[in-house]
Design a protein around this motif. Structure first.
Motif: not given
Length: 354
Positions: A118-119, A125-129, A212-217, A223-231
């Motif tokens: 999946n990675i 590459g898989p290492t960074d993820t 958030s999962d896609i951009f995190l990986l 994930r708090p960055l997406f909280m900022v975006f929603t606010l």
């Protein structure tokens, strides 16, 4: 009902919850089946609400649409039946079962191989993820209980963010019908807005987790960055509601509803990533106290007070953009963008934790 019914249902049915071993090595496709059904139901309801604003349904059409809805609500059973059938086929004894079970790789190896596959779907590459996924899991000595969490500035950042974000979202849904009335929306349009809010809320809860999962990986975005975006997007939604232009509630409720649902999806995961999973339930539900607190303050002390002041001398109702304009500019100003640095350990400021 809201206070007692969920508790009663839990106490009545909790004896049915047991742990079962399953031969299935990948349950994600079944979960995606449930989510697909949910999206189909949401799209169907959205389609019906749009048609109801264009046509007047005869009685037979209402019965048919209701039966279709019941069929859609029952369709998750097919996912369960399919999963059960696959499990039974894997457990079914065969001539080669004695050898195949010995030859099959261990379940944990299969799971690891599946995770790596999946990675590999991502650009990096898989290492960074793998490192990013591992870095989001706190070690046992980093797990925090409620008191330790409350001794960090991150806990109160999340608390204030929930007051501003979810409190203003609840204040909007509490008053959306009255806002529509003040702006001259019809009764059908106001009921449609309430229904559409539920759909936007659902899409926000579902979409925020995936995005958030896609951009995190892929990008390593916390994930708090997406909280900022929603606010930030909610600020735009509140300004649109305050503007009062024709059709503003459709656009404003869309933005606020999606962001409100997104915050309910993001907040538990953010709490887990910052404070650990051991006491996540206690910590998150303590933070969630901010939601009704924010709803009361913003609905009663801000929107309600200003509405009564604008309606004074005109009876009990107020009509015009001025009824809610100041309230929503205040709500927009309260949505402070909070940046939470999860790359560092939370700062403790109340002495040695218990």
């Amino acid at each position: 009902m809201l206070a007692l019914l969920p508790t009663i249902v839990t106490l009545m049915l909790m004896f049915l919850v047991t742990v079962h071993e399953t031969p299935s090595r990948n349950e994600e496709k079944y979960l995606q089946g449930f989510l697909l059904v949910s999206l189909v139901i949401a799209a169907y309801l959205l389609f019906l609400r749009i048609l109801e604003n264009v046509f007047v349904f005869p009685e037979w059409a209402k019965i048919i649409t209701l039966l279709v809805l019941f069929a859609l609500l029952c369709s998750p059973i097919s996912v369960v039946v399919k999963a059960q059938r696959v499990d039974l086929e894997r457990l079914r004894p065969s001539v080669t079962s004695s050898t195949s079970l010995l030859m099959d790789e261990p379940e944990w190896e299969s799971s690891d191989k599946l995770a790596v596959e999946n990675i590999m779907d991502y650009d990096e590459g898989p290492t960074d993820t793998v490192q990013r996924k591992a870095s989001s899991i706190l070690q046992p000595d980093e797990q925090k209980n409620l008191w330790q969490a409350m001794c960090t500035i991150d806990f109160w950042f999340l608390f204030v963010a929930m007051i501003c974000g979810m409190g203003s979202g609840l204040a909007t849904i509490n008053n959306i019908s009255q806002i529509g009335e003040s702006l001259g929306y019809t009764t059908l349009a106001r009921s449609t807005l309430v229904s559409l809010w539920s759909i936007w809320n659902f899409l926000g809860r579902l979409g925020a987790g995936y995005v958030s999962d896609i951009f995190l990986l892929r990008r390593g975005w916390p994930r708090p960055l997406f909280m900022v975006f929603t606010l930030a997007v909610m600020i735009g939604g509140h300004v649109i509601i305050a503007s009062g232009f024709p059709g503003n509630l459709y656009v404003g409720s869309l933005l606020v509803g999606i962001c409100y649902g997104s915050q309910w999806s993001l907040m538990p995961t953010i709490s887990k990533e910052i404070f650990g999973v051991v006491h996540m339930g206690t910590i998150f539900n303590t933070i969630a106290i901010a939601s009704p607190v924010g709803s009361y303050v913003l609905s009663v002390r801000v929107i309600g007070y200003i509405y009564d002041k604008e309606a004074s001398g005109k009876g009990n109702s107020c009509f015009g953009t001025h009824c809610f304009m100041l309230s929503y500019f205040i709500l927009a100003s309260k949505l402070q963008i909070e940046k939470i640095d999860v790359t560092k350990k939370p700062t403790e400021f109340c002495g040695s934790p218990l």
